[in-house]
Design an enzyme around this catalytic site. Structure first.
Site: not given
Length: 418
Positions: A166, A306, A317, A338, A343, A404
């Site tokens: 991502c 994010h 975060e 998002k 996402h 990831f």
């Protein structure tokens, strides 16, 4: 020698909120949710039956003829359409650029998953005799998107793809920034695309328990920082930025959206999917981006997080932001777009960078929508821009993307000052 300054002179965006930059920005400012029941395949037997799809997308209506479009996976189609938009927005064409000094660096987390899935499923239906399309491999490989864009516009400079889940398109932007700083090109088209709303994509993420299963209310399913969040909503998008050295932009009298101030890249070195619980990698990447931009925390007005709407990721975060920004964290606007786009995986970074650029341009911070219940673990003094856009001066903004494998990338954009 002074480091070359790099600016943004063109933008292309095709997203779940609209198929142009203007539609996308209007959707963000007005807090529109892009989530709806899946139409790209029959999801009736899947745990998650909704997604943030791009609506009313017909590649033939965006300059691709039918024969050409059939040779392209959907993710490559999105990259090409967004590149056409960005080139036009920047006032660039084959006749007014130096092709050997113009590059294409694009990111995608997965690439042609839809093509891979369909070819393998067709093979499995047969008697074992291999009958694969000659376009199978060229459609599937994720580096084909920058390759196709380069051929379409005759761009012969640096050309390759980045892949870091991502964080892919943010890494692409950072690479493009470095290529321009090192004088290896004058202009680089950068960003990325992703299109994996398919049986394999949704089924795979469902099996990881990563996706929201709020099928009774898709539009509010993406709810970053809400106590009742239950996973992310998968999306698809294509976004392209025209990055250009300031010298090149000034020489041709280009419109300048903003300056790319700096970027950072780190790893969590912790877990294949989970973030570091204390946000260590996220903290390091923000510090690195600030250092690269030669900026202090007080200069940042907005952070596009994010913020995927997952219980672990959201709070890690926030811990990192508090550690990096200290008391200034309470003077920031923070939001996760998002909540509206879902996402978009490898394309998330670029469309969120675009949100930051437009925030600087218009002095408006897009909201984090779908906030209903406060999370007791979230510091109530933070301004998360819940549910409604806020007007404020935004001279510089930071965008975080994490992937990831523990990949972290962050970029800082700021108002252009001569």
């Amino acid at each position: 020698m002074d480091q070359k300054r790099v600016v943004v002179t063109g933008i292309g965006a095709i997203t779940p909120l609209g198929n142009t930059l203007e539609e996308y920005w209007n959707g963000l400012v007005n807090g529109v949710s892009g989530a709806a029941p899946i139409t790209l395949f029959d999801a009736s037997k899947f745990k998650t039956k909704f997604a943030c799809e791009i609506k009313n997308f017909n590649p033939e209506e965006h300059g691709l003829d039918k024969k050409e479009a059939r040779k392209l996976d959907r993710f490559a189609q999105l990259a090409i359409v967004a590149s056409d938009q960005a080139m036009a927005d920047a006032g660039l064409n084959r006749n007014n650029i130096n092709p050997d000094r113009t590059g294409v660096i694009l990111g995608s987390g997965i690439g042609g998953l839809i093509t891979f899935q369909n070819e393998v499923m067709e093979f499995a239906k047969g008697d074992g005799t291999p009958r694969f399309s000659p376009f199978f491999i060229p459609k599937m490989i994720l580096d084909i998107a920058p390759g196709q864009v380069s051929m379409r516009h005759n761009l012969r400079g640096p050309n390759y793809a980045t892949v870091s889940a991502c964080a892919s398109s943010t890494h692409a932007i950072i690479n493009a920034l470095d290529v321009l700083r090192m004088d290896k090109a004058d202009i680089v088209l950068t960003g990325g695309s992703e299109a994996v709303i398919s049986e394999a994509g949704v089924g795979g993420f469902n099996s990881m328990k990563a996706l929201s299963e709020r099928n009774d209310d898709p539009q509010t399913a993406s709810r970053p920082y809400d106590k009742d969040r239950d996973g992310f909503v998968i999306g698809e998008a294509g976004g392209i930025l025209v990055l250009e050295t300031l010298e090149s932009a000034l020489n041709r009298g280009a419109k300048i959206y903003c300056e790319i101030a700096g970027g950072g890249a780190t790893a969590d070195a912790y877990h294949i999917t989970a973030p570091h619980p204390e946000g260590l990698g996220a903290e390091n990447v923000m510090r690195q981006a600030l250092k690269d931009a030669n900026m202090n925390v007080e200069e940042i007005g907005y952070i596009n997080t994010h913020g995927t709407s997952t219980p672990l990721g959201d709070m890690a975060e926030i811990k990192a932001i508090l550690n990096v920004f200290g008391e200034h964290a309470y003077k920031l606007n923070i939001s996760s777009t998002k909540s509206m786009t879902g996402h978009c995986l490898g394309a998330a970074g670029v469309i969120e960078a675009i949100a930051c650029i437009m925030s600087i341009r218009h002095n408006i911070v897009p909201p984090t929508i779908n906030h209903f219940t406060d999370d007791e673990d979230l510091d109530p003094k933070l301004n998360m821009t819940f549910n409604k856009a806020q007007e404020r001066p935004v001279n510089a903004a930071l965008s975080n993307t994490f992937g990831f494998g523990g990949h972290n990338a962050a970029i800082i954009v700021k108002k252009y000052v001569a």
